[in-house]
Design a protein around this motif. Structure first.
Motif, PDB file in Angstrom:
ATOM      1  N   ALA A  29     -35.279  59.092 -61.811  1.00  0.00           N
ATOM      2  CA  ALA A  29     -34.148  58.162 -61.759  1.00  0.00           C
ATOM      3  C   ALA A  29     -32.979  58.835 -61.047  1.00  0.00           C
ATOM      4  O   ALA A  29     -32.573  59.928 -61.438  1.00  0.00           O
ATOM      5  N   THR A  30     -32.448  58.172 -60.034  1.00  0.00           N
ATOM      6  CA  THR A  30     -31.314  58.753 -59.308  1.00  0.00           C
ATOM      7  C   THR A  30     -30.024  58.671 -60.116  1.00  0.00           C
ATOM      8  O   THR A  30     -29.190  59.570 -60.053  1.00  0.00           O
ATOM      9  N   HIS A  31     -29.847  57.576 -60.877  1.00  0.00           N
ATOM     10  CA  HIS A  31     -28.629  57.422 -61.676  1.00  0.00           C
ATOM     11  C   HIS A  31     -28.812  56.275 -62.663  1.00  0.00           C
ATOM     12  O   HIS A  31     -29.888  55.659 -62.725  1.00  0.00           O
ATOM     13  N   ALA A  32     -27.743  55.958 -63.412  1.00  0.00           N
ATOM     14  CA  ALA A  32     -27.870  55.117 -64.597  1.00  0.00           C
ATOM     15  C   ALA A  32     -27.656  53.634 -64.373  1.00  0.00           C
ATOM     16  O   ALA A  32     -27.648  52.873 -65.343  1.00  0.00           O
ATOM     17  N   HIS A  33     -27.479  53.171 -63.157  1.00  0.00           N
ATOM     18  CA  HIS A  33     -27.228  51.751 -62.946  1.00  0.00           C
ATOM     19  C   HIS A  33     -28.487  50.908 -63.183  1.00  0.00           C
ATOM     20  O   HIS A  33     -29.608  51.339 -62.896  1.00  0.00           O
ATOM     21  N   GLU A  34     -28.248  49.673 -63.657  1.00  0.00           N
ATOM     22  CA  GLU A  34     -29.353  48.781 -64.001  1.00  0.00           C
ATOM     23  C   GLU A  34     -30.256  48.476 -62.808  1.00  0.00           C
ATOM     24  O   GLU A  34     -31.459  48.275 -62.978  1.00  0.00           O
TER      25      GLU A  34
ATOM     26  N   ALA B 102     -28.024  59.251 -67.676  1.00  0.00           N
ATOM     27  CA  ALA B 102     -29.015  58.195 -67.442  1.00  0.00           C
ATOM     28  C   ALA B 102     -30.058  58.186 -68.550  1.00  0.00           C
ATOM     29  O   ALA B 102     -30.472  57.120 -69.027  1.00  0.00           O
ATOM     30  N   ALA B 103     -30.485  59.377 -68.981  1.00  0.00           N
ATOM     31  CA  ALA B 103     -31.493  59.457 -70.037  1.00  0.00           C
ATOM     32  C   ALA B 103     -30.957  58.892 -71.349  1.00  0.00           C
ATOM     33  O   ALA B 103     -31.698  58.249 -72.114  1.00  0.00           O
ATOM     34  N   SER B 104     -29.666  59.103 -71.611  1.00  0.00           N
ATOM     35  CA  SER B 104     -29.067  58.588 -72.843  1.00  0.00           C
ATOM     36  C   SER B 104     -29.081  57.060 -72.866  1.00  0.00           C
ATOM     37  O   SER B 104     -29.446  56.444 -73.870  1.00  0.00           O
ATOM     38  N   LEU B 105     -28.699  56.432 -71.754  1.00  0.00           N
ATOM     39  CA  LEU B 105     -28.721  54.971 -71.679  1.00  0.00           C
ATOM     40  C   LEU B 105     -30.148  54.441 -71.690  1.00  0.00           C
ATOM     41  O   LEU B 105     -30.446  53.420 -72.320  1.00  0.00           O
TER      42      LEU B 105
ATOM     43  N   ILE C 291     -19.942  53.541 -73.482  1.00  0.00           N
ATOM     44  CA  ILE C 291     -18.914  54.396 -74.076  1.00  0.00           C
ATOM     45  C   ILE C 291     -19.550  55.407 -75.022  1.00  0.00           C
ATOM     46  O   ILE C 291     -19.191  56.600 -75.021  1.00  0.00           O
ATOM     47  N   GLU C 292     -20.512  54.974 -75.822  1.00  0.00           N
ATOM     48  CA  GLU C 292     -21.209  55.895 -76.717  1.00  0.00           C
ATOM     49  C   GLU C 292     -21.931  56.985 -75.928  1.00  0.00           C
ATOM     50  O   GLU C 292     -21.868  58.173 -76.278  1.00  0.00           O
ATOM     51  N   ALA C 293     -22.626  56.603 -74.863  1.00  0.00           N
ATOM     52  CA  ALA C 293     -23.347  57.578 -74.040  1.00  0.00           C
ATOM     53  C   ALA C 293     -22.376  58.534 -73.357  1.00  0.00           C
ATOM     54  O   ALA C 293     -22.634  59.741 -73.276  1.00  0.00           O
ATOM     55  N   ALA C 294     -21.251  58.016 -72.867  1.00  0.00           N
ATOM     56  CA  ALA C 294     -20.261  58.864 -72.190  1.00  0.00           C
ATOM     57  C   ALA C 294     -19.662  59.873 -73.160  1.00  0.00           C
ATOM     58  O   ALA C 294     -19.434  61.036 -72.806  1.00  0.00           O
TER      59      ALA C 294
ATOM     60  N   LEU D  63     -35.297  51.963 -74.241  1.00  0.00           N
ATOM     61  CA  LEU D  63     -36.673  52.189 -74.687  1.00  0.00           C
ATOM     62  C   LEU D  63     -36.802  51.944 -76.190  1.00  0.00           C
ATOM     63  O   LEU D  63     -37.813  51.409 -76.660  1.00  0.00           O
ATOM     64  N   ASP D  64     -35.756  52.332 -76.928  1.00  0.00           N
ATOM     65  CA  ASP D  64     -35.758  52.104 -78.364  1.00  0.00           C
ATOM     66  C   ASP D  64     -35.749  50.607 -78.674  1.00  0.00           C
ATOM     67  O   ASP D  64     -36.475  50.128 -79.557  1.00  0.00           O
ATOM     68  N   GLU D  65     -34.923  49.842 -77.948  1.00  0.00           N
ATOM     69  CA  GLU D  65     -34.891  48.389 -78.136  1.00  0.00           C
ATOM     70  C   GLU D  65     -36.245  47.761 -77.845  1.00  0.00           C
ATOM     71  O   GLU D  65     -36.630  46.775 -78.483  1.00  0.00           O
TER      72      GLU D  65
END
Length: 561
Positions: free
Chosen positions: A80-85, A108-111, A272-275, A116-118
Motif C-alpha cells: 500500500a502506497t498510502h492510506a487513502h480509500e 495506513a496499517a492502523s486504518l 483522528i484515533e489512528a493519527a 479488516l476488523d469490521e
C-alpha cells in the motif's frame, strides 16, 4: 548478455493496471516478473471509488481482480502506497479472494486494521507494518519505500528493483517545500535512485493539465485561520478525513480563536484515533464528540465533519438537510468546503451547497479562497520529478483519459518516451527489449451492493436502473378453469405518474387494458397464463409509452382458482 539471453533467463518484466487508468480512484497496479504462465506478481494498492448516479443503491465500486485471483498462488504480496480509500479501500472486500500478505506503513496499517476488523477478517490477514524508507525483498522483487509528500501521512513511492531494471511507482505525491506534519518528498533519495538507473516511472497524472506548481499546506492553514478568526458564529469545515495536516491546522486555528473542535462522522473519528496512535496529533486540545455541539455557544464552536464529496449519508449532507440528530446550523453560520470535488461528484456537492445557501448559511469553497491545496503534482512538479529520477520511460497512471494524455505529452516534451496504456487491463512489457502491449486481461468494476459484491452489468443492476428511470407496475389477477376472471385485478404502481397529461388516472387506463385484453383473447388463450401474461405486459407498457412517454417495468402475476 543479449536481450534475448536475458529474456530466456528471467522472462519479462510487465506492468498491468486493473484500476486507476482512465478514471479517478480504484487504483490497482500489478508488476509481473518471469516467463508467461509462470510469473511472480506484486500488487501495489487495491482501492475503491464512489458510485455515481447511474449505480442506484450501490455503496462503493471495486476493481475486477479476476485475473490476479486466478494467479493468486504467484502473488507475493500487496504494497500500500498510502492510506487513502482510492488506494486501500477495496482490500477488506477483496482480500479473501487473494490471501496475500499486505505491507503498509504504520498509519495506513492502523486504518486498514480497523476495516479488516469490521469485515471480520483481521485475524486472518498477514498485515506487515513497514517503516518508511525501509527496503525489503519479496523473492524476485527488491522493494524500497521512499517518502513523498501528499495529503495524508506516510505516503510513499515504491521502488521496485528487478534483474531487468528498476521501476519507480510514484503513488500519490506533490512537492511541498513547507509541509506541516509529514516530511517533504525525499528529493535526495530519489536523485540517488535516478543515478542508479530507472527503467520506468509509473506516475500520478491527476493534475497533469494544471500549469505551474502547487501552493503548500501552510498556505491553506493561514487562510483557514483567518476565516475562523473572522467568523461571528459557528464554523463547520468539511474535508477529507485522512488529511491529518488539515485537521491539525483547523485545531490550531480554533484554539487561537478561543473555539473548541467538535467532530462528526465515523471516518473522521477513525482517522483522528489512528493519527493519535501514530503520534501525529501531539499537544492538541481534545476533539469533542458531536454530542457537545449543542452545548457550545455559536461563537465558540468549530465542527469538523465528513461528507465533502456530497455523500448522501455523510454528516455534511444531513447537516445541510437539517436532519442531523445532533448538529443544527442557523442563518449566518459558516460552512467551509476544504476539499476538491472529485470528478463525478460535482452535482451532489453543488446540491448541498445550494441547500445551505437557501437557509442563509455562508458557504466558502476552493473557488472563493485558498481553503484547499491539491495532493497531486502539477506540470512543473512532474518535470522536477523527471529530473530527479531520470527514467527511460514514463507510464502515466491515476487519472482520466485527458489527464493521461496530457501527462504523456508533457513527458515527451521533456525528451522522455511516454507509454500511455489508454486503459486498464492492457499488459505492458517493460523489459527486455522495446516496451509494448503484449496481452489484454479481464478487467472492469465490481459493485458493493449492501453485503453482496456483484458485477457492474448484472441483471439486478440493470433492473434497478430501469426502476429508477421509469418505475414499475405489478398486476395480479385470478382466473378460473374456464379462463374467466375471478374478482377485480389488483394493481400496484411504484414510481408511476398517477395521472396522464389529460388528467386521466393511470390505474383506470390499466383496468381498461385488462378488460380489452380479456375481450380479445379466446378462453383457451386466457387459460394459457404465459400467453395472457405476456399479452397484458406488452399492452400496459405500450399504453404507458403513449399516455406517459415512458415504458416502466411491468410484471403480471396470474393465479388459477
Amino acid at each position: 548478455m543479449t536481450s534475448q539471453d536475458l529474456q530466456n533467463k528471467t522472462g519479462e518484466l510487465v506492468f498491468l493496471s486493473l484500476g486507476g487508468i482512465g478514471e479517478i480512484g480504484m487504483n490497482c497496479s500489478l508488476y509481473g516478473l518471469g516467463p508467461a504462465g509462470d510469473r511472480r506478481w506484486l500488487m501495489v494498492d487495491l482501492g475503491m471509488t464512489f458510485a455515481g448516479e447511474h449505480e442506484p443503491g450501490i455503496d462503493v465500486i471495486l476493481p475486477d481482480i479476476s485475473f490476479i485471483e486466478g494467479e493468486r498462488y504467484r502473488l507475493l504480496g500487496l504494497v500500500a502506497t498510502h492510506a487513502h480509500e482510492d488506494h486501500i479501500g477495496a482490500i477488506a472486500h477483496l482480500w479473501p479472494r487473494l490471501r496475500a500478505p499486505i505491507y503498509a506503513t504504520k498509519f495506513a496499517a492502523s486504518l486498514l486494521a480497523h476495516k479488516l476488523d469490521e469485515a471480520g477478517i483481521e485475524g486472518e490477514v498477514p498485515l506487515r507494518v513497514i517503516p518508511g524508507g525501509h527496503r525489503f525483498t519479496l523473492e524476485c522483487f527488491d522493494i524500497e519505500l521512499v517518502g513523498v509528500n501528499h495529503s495524508t501521512p506516510e505516503s510513499n513511492a515504491v521502488i521496485i528493483r528487478t534483474p531487468l531494471g528498476t521501476v519507480v511507482h510514484s503513488g500519490d505525491w506533490r512537492i511541498d517545500r513547507r509541509p506541516m506534519l509529514a516530511a517533504a518528498t525525499d528529493e535526495t533519495r530519489l536523485r540517488c535512485i535516478g543515478r542508479e538507473g530507472c527503467l520506468a516511472l509509473v506516475c500520478d497524472s491527476t493534475n497533469a493539465m494544471s500549469e505551474g506548481d502547487s501552493p503548500g499546506e501552510r498556505d491553506v492553514a493561514e487562510t483557514l485561520a483567518k476565516l475562523i478568526h473572522d467568523a461571528e458564529r459557528r464554523v463547520v469545515i468539511t474535508s477529507f478525513a485522512s488529511n491529518v495536516a488539515r485537521l491539525n491546522a483547523v485545531e490550531r486555528a480554533a484554539r487561537t480563536s478561543g473555539r473548541r473542535i467538535v467532530t462528526a462522522g465515523r471516518s473522521m473519528r477513525r482517522v483522528i484515533e489512528a493519527a493519535h496512535r501514530c503520534g501525529y496529533l501531539k499537544d492538541m486540545a481534545a476533539f469533542l464528540p458531536e454530542e457537545a455541539f449543542a452545548d457550545l455557544p455559536p461563537e465558540q464552536v468549530v465542527c469538523l465533519c465528513t461528507g465533502s464529496q456530497g455523500e448522501p449519508r455523510a454528516a455534511m449532507a444531513r447537516i445541510a438537510d437539517n436532519s442531523h440528530p445532533l448538529i443544527a446550523l442557523d442563518e449566518g453560520d459558516l460552512v467551509i468546503f476544504s476539499s476538491k470535488t472529485i470528478p463525478g461528484n460535482e452535482r451532489a456537492v453543488i446540491a448541498i451547497e445550494n441547500r445551505l445557501a437557501r437557509r442563509g448559511i455562508d458557504v466558502v469553497t476552493e473557488h472563493d479562497a485558498l481553503v484547499h491545496v491539491t495532493g497531486h503534482p502539477r506540470r512543473e512538479d512532474l518535470k522536477q520529478f523527471y529530473r530527479w529520477v531520470r527514467p527511460r520511460y514514463v507510464v502515466p497512471i491515476h487519472g482520466e483519459a485527458r489527464h493521461i494524455m496530457a501527462h504523456a505529452g508533457l513527458a515527451r516534451d521533456a525528451g522522455l518516451a511516454a507509454l500511455p496504456l489508454a486503459g486498464n487491463g492492457r499488459m505492458l512489457r517493460l523489459a527486455p527489449g522495446k516496451p509494448e502491449i503484449i496481452d489484454e486481461v479481464p478487467h472492469g468494476r465490481l459493485m458493493v451492493d449492501g453485503q453482496v459484491i456483484t458485477r457492474q452489468e448484472g441483471a439486478a443492476m440493470r433492473t434497478r436502473r430501469k426502476l429508477s428511470w421509469a418505475g414499475m407496475i405489478v398486476v395480479s389477477l385470478v382466473i378460473d378453469a374456464h379462463g374467466e376472471r375471478v374478482g377485480a385485478p389488483q394493481i400496484i404502481m411504484a414510481g408511476i405518474a398517477h395521472e396522464t397529461a389529460t388528467a386521466t388516472p393511470t390505474e383506470a387506463i390499466i383496468h381498461d387494458l385488462i378488460e380489452d385484453t380479456f375481450t380479445k383473447l379466446a378462453p383457451t388463450q386466457r387459460c394459457d397464463t404465459g400467453h395472457m401474461g405476456e399479452a397484458l405486459r406488452r399492452s400496459i407498457r405500450r399504453a404507458m409509452l403513449i399516455h406517459w412517454g415512458k415504458k416502466p417495468l411491468c410484471r403480471v402475476i396470474i393465479h388459477r382458482n
